[in-house]
Design an enzyme around this catalytic site. Structure first.
Site: not given
Length: 77
Positions: A14-16, A41, A47
């Site tokens: 998941n982010c980041p 994600d 992103d």
């Protein structure tokens, strides 16, 4: 062109983390190299394109996949 691209499996992150790992992987590649980023994600659709724009990479292609997305990135100079 896409047959020469490496595949980088970032599924489950998941982010980041997808962007951070993509940055590190692309830094070790020659300019003009192609890399498929495979992600699950949901924020990657925002992103990854932003990362490419900010870092001088070219987003060549985006493909939806079951449970995620796939991005073909060309490393910038």
């Amino acid at each position: 062109m896409t047959s020469e691209a490496e595949i980088y499996d970032l599924k489950g992150l998941n982010c980041p983390l997808p962007v951070l790992k993509a940055r590190k992987r692309l830094a070790g590649m020659a300019p003009g190299s192609l890399l498929w980023l495979e992600t699950t994600d949901p924020l990657a659709v925002i992103d990854i394109p932003a990362f490419c724009t900010e870092n001088g990479h070219r987003l060549v292609e985006t493909q939806p996949q079951s449970g995620g997305h796939r991005f073909l990135v060309e490393r910038g100079a």
